[in-house]
Scaffold this motif. Structure first.
Motif, mmCIF file in Angstrom:
data_model
loop_
_atom_site.group_PDB
_atom_site.id
_atom_site.type_symbol
_atom_site.label_atom_id
_atom_site.label_comp_id
_atom_site.label_asym_id
_atom_site.label_seq_id
_atom_site.Cartn_x
_atom_site.Cartn_y
_atom_site.Cartn_z
ATOM 1 N N VAL A 190 58.892 39.753 55.984
ATOM 2 C CA VAL A 190 59.872 40.674 56.571
ATOM 3 C C VAL A 190 60.273 41.782 55.602
ATOM 4 O O VAL A 190 61.249 42.480 55.826
ATOM 5 C CB VAL A 190 61.132 39.925 57.080
ATOM 6 C CG1 VAL A 190 60.772 38.996 58.227
ATOM 7 C CG2 VAL A 190 61.813 39.184 55.947
ATOM 8 N N GLY A 191 59.509 41.944 54.536
ATOM 9 C CA GLY A 191 59.793 43.003 53.571
ATOM 10 C C GLY A 191 60.131 42.438 52.211
ATOM 11 O O GLY A 191 60.280 41.232 52.033
ATOM 12 N N GLU A 197 63.849 46.198 50.510
ATOM 13 C CA GLU A 197 63.571 46.914 51.756
ATOM 14 C C GLU A 197 63.207 45.916 52.851
ATOM 15 O O GLU A 197 62.056 45.740 53.203
ATOM 16 C CB GLU A 197 62.463 47.951 51.549
ATOM 17 C CG GLU A 197 61.192 47.367 51.056
ATOM 18 C CD GLU A 197 60.617 48.036 49.820
ATOM 19 O OE1 GLU A 197 59.464 47.756 49.548
ATOM 20 O OE2 GLU A 197 61.283 48.804 49.137
ATOM 21 N N ASN A 226 62.797 44.545 56.510
ATOM 22 C CA ASN A 226 62.511 45.115 57.821
ATOM 23 C C ASN A 226 63.356 44.367 58.855
ATOM 24 O O ASN A 226 63.034 43.248 59.263
ATOM 25 C CB ASN A 226 61.022 44.980 58.136
ATOM 26 C CG ASN A 226 60.645 45.636 59.438
ATOM 27 O OD1 ASN A 226 61.385 45.584 60.416
ATOM 28 N ND2 ASN A 226 59.467 46.239 59.455
ATOM 29 N N GLU A 283 63.843 44.846 62.019
ATOM 30 C CA GLU A 283 63.164 44.557 63.285
ATOM 31 C C GLU A 283 62.334 43.282 63.178
ATOM 32 O O GLU A 283 62.316 42.456 64.101
ATOM 33 C CB GLU A 283 62.290 45.738 63.701
ATOM 34 C CG GLU A 283 63.093 46.953 64.121
ATOM 35 C CD GLU A 283 62.211 48.156 64.443
ATOM 36 O OE1 GLU A 283 60.977 47.996 64.542
ATOM 37 O OE2 GLU A 283 62.775 49.258 64.597
ATOM 38 N N SER A 284 61.657 43.120 62.049
ATOM 39 C CA SER A 284 60.856 41.907 61.842
ATOM 40 C C SER A 284 61.751 40.673 61.785
ATOM 41 O O SER A 284 61.409 39.623 62.327
ATOM 42 C CB SER A 284 60.043 42.006 60.550
ATOM 43 O OG SER A 284 59.091 43.027 60.652
#
Length: 168
Positions: A8-9, A13, A15, A17-18
């Motif tokens: 998920v990043g 950073e 993410n 949305e993920s």
């Protein structure tokens, strides 16, 4: 990346949305960079979120807190006991194998090289718990210290643990 774990990043950073697509029941946020500003409410629209403060300072306490949050206190205590047994065995093995030979832990980042000191979690494990001998440039009582490339020959270490984080 762990098999079967959705990425998920990175730590700086994430993410969102993920994360949302995973539909989590609970989010545990616990990176030092995530303790300021908007991050403290970033995940709240996705799922209930527990923001652990300074988990890197005392990982044992963080594990105990997580065990409490997840109603897994017994499992957390067992994990700590197993860890202590493993460390005790490793300490004895290392004392025989390495003796007083010196050790340094280097972390290579895109912009700097750090020598980790005895007050960092890594240094605590290596020097305090495992009983390894720090090399001359290991900062005693400190987390870490940046060094220049030119100082590497002066580390005067018999063994170097190297973490290369020059790429994500």
């Amino acid at each position: 990346q762990l098999a079967g774990v959705d990425y998920v990043g990175g730590t700086l950073e994430v993410n969102l949305e993920s994360v949302a697509l995973l539909d989590p029941d609970l989010i545990l946020a616990m990176h030092p960079a995530h303790t300021e500003g908007d991050f403290e409410t970033l995940f709240d629209p996705i799922a209930p979120t527990v923001y652990l403060t300074e988990p890197w300072a005392d990982w044992r306490q963080a594990l105990t807190e997580i065990g409490l949050i997840l109603d897994k206190e017994v499992e957390a205590e067992m994990a700590l006991a197993i860890f202590d047994e493993i460390v005790a065995e490793a300490r004895a093995t290392l004392a025989t194998a390495v003796g007083t030979e010196t050790v340094v832990f280097l972390r290579v980042l895109p912009e700097e090289i750090r020598v980790y000191g005895t007050a960092s979690p890594t240094g605590d494990l290596l020097f305090n718990q495992l009983g390894l001998t720090p090399s001359a440039l290991v900062p005693i009582g400190e987390q870490a210290q940046s060094i220049s490339l030119e100082l590497i020959p002066e580390l005067n270490a018999d063994h170097i643990f190297l973490l290369d984080q020059t790429e994500d």
